[in-house]
Write a protein that holds these residues in place. Structure first.
Motif, mmCIF file in Angstrom:
data_model
loop_
_atom_site.group_PDB
_atom_site.id
_atom_site.type_symbol
_atom_site.label_atom_id
_atom_site.label_comp_id
_atom_site.label_asym_id
_atom_site.label_seq_id
_atom_site.Cartn_x
_atom_site.Cartn_y
_atom_site.Cartn_z
ATOM 1 N N ARG A 163 -2.463 -32.887 -39.535
ATOM 2 C CA ARG A 163 -2.956 -33.663 -40.672
ATOM 3 C C ARG A 163 -4.234 -34.383 -40.275
ATOM 4 O O ARG A 163 -4.330 -34.945 -39.175
ATOM 5 C CB ARG A 163 -1.897 -34.679 -41.107
ATOM 6 N N TRP A 164 -5.206 -34.364 -41.176
ATOM 7 C CA TRP A 164 -6.422 -35.105 -40.917
ATOM 8 C C TRP A 164 -6.455 -36.361 -41.781
ATOM 9 O O TRP A 164 -5.873 -36.405 -42.864
ATOM 10 C CB TRP A 164 -7.664 -34.247 -41.153
ATOM 11 N N VAL A 165 -7.134 -37.394 -41.284
ATOM 12 C CA VAL A 165 -7.229 -38.672 -41.977
ATOM 13 C C VAL A 165 -8.669 -38.847 -42.432
ATOM 14 O O VAL A 165 -9.586 -38.856 -41.612
ATOM 15 C CB VAL A 165 -6.817 -39.835 -41.046
ATOM 16 N N PRO A 166 -8.913 -38.951 -43.744
ATOM 17 C CA PRO A 166 -10.289 -38.969 -44.234
ATOM 18 C C PRO A 166 -11.058 -40.234 -43.914
ATOM 19 O O PRO A 166 -12.280 -40.226 -43.864
ATOM 20 C CB PRO A 166 -10.127 -38.804 -45.742
ATOM 21 N N ASP A 167 -10.357 -41.370 -43.710
ATOM 22 C CA ASP A 167 -11.041 -42.617 -43.403
ATOM 23 C C ASP A 167 -10.988 -42.896 -41.913
ATOM 24 O O ASP A 167 -10.003 -42.594 -41.239
ATOM 25 C CB ASP A 167 -10.409 -43.791 -44.158
ATOM 26 N N HIS A 168 -12.046 -43.491 -41.387
ATOM 27 C CA HIS A 168 -12.139 -43.749 -39.950
ATOM 28 C C HIS A 168 -11.939 -45.232 -39.670
ATOM 29 O O HIS A 168 -12.613 -46.088 -40.244
ATOM 30 C CB HIS A 168 -13.502 -43.310 -39.420
ATOM 31 N N GLY A 169 -10.996 -45.531 -38.767
ATOM 32 C CA GLY A 169 -10.785 -46.907 -38.365
ATOM 33 C C GLY A 169 -10.267 -47.773 -39.499
ATOM 34 O O GLY A 169 -9.573 -47.314 -40.400
ATOM 35 N N ARG A 215 -14.788 -39.782 -44.535
ATOM 36 C CA ARG A 215 -15.358 -38.845 -43.560
ATOM 37 C C ARG A 215 -16.241 -37.833 -44.285
ATOM 38 O O ARG A 215 -15.828 -37.241 -45.281
ATOM 39 C CB ARG A 215 -14.224 -38.128 -42.821
ATOM 40 N N GLN A 216 -17.435 -37.629 -43.794
ATOM 41 C CA GLN A 216 -18.380 -36.725 -44.425
ATOM 42 C C GLN A 216 -18.327 -35.349 -43.764
ATOM 43 O O GLN A 216 -18.170 -35.253 -42.536
ATOM 44 C CB GLN A 216 -19.808 -37.288 -44.332
ATOM 45 N N PRO A 217 -18.469 -34.269 -44.551
ATOM 46 C CA PRO A 217 -18.422 -32.934 -43.943
ATOM 47 C C PRO A 217 -19.632 -32.675 -43.058
ATOM 48 O O PRO A 217 -20.748 -33.100 -43.366
ATOM 49 C CB PRO A 217 -18.418 -32.006 -45.162
ATOM 50 N N PHE A 244 -12.423 -32.168 -35.923
ATOM 51 C CA PHE A 244 -11.087 -32.694 -35.647
ATOM 52 C C PHE A 244 -11.257 -33.901 -34.733
ATOM 53 O O PHE A 244 -11.847 -33.797 -33.647
ATOM 54 C CB PHE A 244 -10.217 -31.633 -34.973
ATOM 55 N N LEU A 245 -10.771 -35.063 -35.164
ATOM 56 C CA LEU A 245 -10.899 -36.298 -34.401
ATOM 57 C C LEU A 245 -9.570 -36.581 -33.708
ATOM 58 O O LEU A 245 -8.611 -37.028 -34.341
ATOM 59 C CB LEU A 245 -11.294 -37.454 -35.321
ATOM 60 N N SER A 246 -9.523 -36.305 -32.416
ATOM 61 C CA SER A 246 -8.256 -36.389 -31.690
ATOM 62 C C SER A 246 -7.700 -37.804 -31.642
ATOM 63 O O SER A 246 -6.485 -37.994 -31.495
ATOM 64 C CB SER A 246 -8.432 -35.856 -30.269
ATOM 65 N N GLU A 247 -8.578 -38.815 -31.791
ATOM 66 C CA GLU A 247 -8.088 -40.194 -31.712
ATOM 67 C C GLU A 247 -7.394 -40.638 -32.992
ATOM 68 O O GLU A 247 -6.708 -41.665 -32.995
ATOM 69 C CB GLU A 247 -9.252 -41.155 -31.388
ATOM 70 N N GLN A 248 -7.545 -39.899 -34.086
ATOM 71 C CA GLN A 248 -6.885 -40.318 -35.321
ATOM 72 C C GLN A 248 -6.179 -39.182 -36.070
ATOM 73 O O GLN A 248 -5.194 -39.415 -36.769
ATOM 74 C CB GLN A 248 -7.884 -40.998 -36.254
ATOM 75 N N GLU A 266 -3.707 -35.963 -36.666
ATOM 76 C CA GLU A 266 -2.360 -35.720 -36.150
ATOM 77 C C GLU A 266 -2.144 -34.235 -35.879
ATOM 78 O O GLU A 266 -2.509 -33.389 -36.691
ATOM 79 C CB GLU A 266 -1.326 -36.205 -37.173
ATOM 80 N N LEU A 267 -1.551 -33.944 -34.740
ATOM 81 C CA LEU A 267 -1.157 -32.580 -34.403
ATOM 82 C C LEU A 267 0.087 -32.631 -33.538
ATOM 83 O O LEU A 267 0.041 -33.087 -32.381
ATOM 84 C CB LEU A 267 -2.281 -31.840 -33.676
#
Length: 245
Positions: A135-141, A147-149, A190-194, A196-197
């Motif tokens: 799952r990806w999270v569109p907002d950061h922090g 999140r922009q493409p 893919f932002l590993s810090e936020q 989910e995998l």
């Protein structure tokens, strides 16, 4: 090729979430050697495509999940590219049976869920438990910044997809079908810090292979209304006949 590709199934308005990543090249070289294929090397790594798609065929809705490896192969004097379908699941037991019976593809029945709303993701599960969750999270922090493409536009792929052995005594990679996937595509890192995998590496499954080959997620590809087409399944020597002697 000695024949013109004709598609036996053409779907529109397919929702698609694909996770692209890398894995150990040596591991997949060993696996694919039995299929007379080579993993396509990207910066010294094999490239994995893990896709979840929701569509409708014959009036029936379904969601499917698949894992493929990008490959290279030689036909005559030419070097070509394609994919090797490692494993696949379908939410419809009927469609999974049709895939195995009529197309020789390695589909199994499972609960497959595609998320495409405020967040995007893939889930695969059986009565025994969850097998895969991404799952990806569109907002950061803590700031509500969407999140922009990294890229956005019409994109896709068309070519051969090689299959594992579907019956005893058959060599993997000796059957193939052709697919075309196309549509408006958004690409996000893919932002590993936020993001989910989580998956369960059950012995004898693709999820164990992902663990053994040290799979690392790299980027997301999102399509909200893609076109998916696929051909019948062919013997490899008919699709790519050896050169005449």
């Amino acid at each position: 090729m000695s024949f013109k590709i004709s598609y036996v199934a053409e779907l529109k308005n397919v929702a698609e979430v694909t996770l692209i990543g890398t894995a150990d090249l040596d591991y997949w070289q060993t696996i694919l050697a039995r299929a007379n294929l080579q993993p396509r090397a990207v910066n010294g790594q094999a490239e994995m495509f893990i896709s979840c798609a929701r569509g409708k065929f014959w009036g029936c809705e379904f969601t499917e999940w698949s894992c493929s490896v990008a490959v290279e192969f030689t036909t005559g004097a030419e070097r070509k590219e394609g994919y090797y379908l490692v494993a696949a699941y379908n939410s419809s037991a009927w469609f999974a049976w049709c895939e195995r019976t009529f197309f020789g593809t390695p589909y199994q029945s499972a609960t497959c869920v595609l998320q495409q709303d405020a967040s995007h993701g893939q889930n695969v599960g059986t009565p025994a438990g969850q097998l895969w969750h991404a799952r990806w999270v569109p907002d950061h922090g803590i700031l509500p910044i969407a999140r922009q493409p990294a890229n956005s536009g019409e994109d896709g792929w068309a070519g051969p997809i090689f299959l594992p052995a579907s019956k005893a005594g058959e060599q993997p990679g000796q059957t193939v079908f052709f697919a075309r996937l196309w549509g408006q595509t958004e690409t996000y890192p893919f932002l590993s810090e936020q993001d989910e995998l989580v998956y369960t590496p059950q012995p004898g499954t693709v999820f164990e292979q992902l663990r053994l080959s040290n799979f690392l997620a790299r980027e997301w590809h999102l399509r909200r209304a893609a076109e998916h087409s696929r051909s019948a399944t062919w013997r490899r020597d008919r699709a790519f006949p050896p050169p005449a002697k």
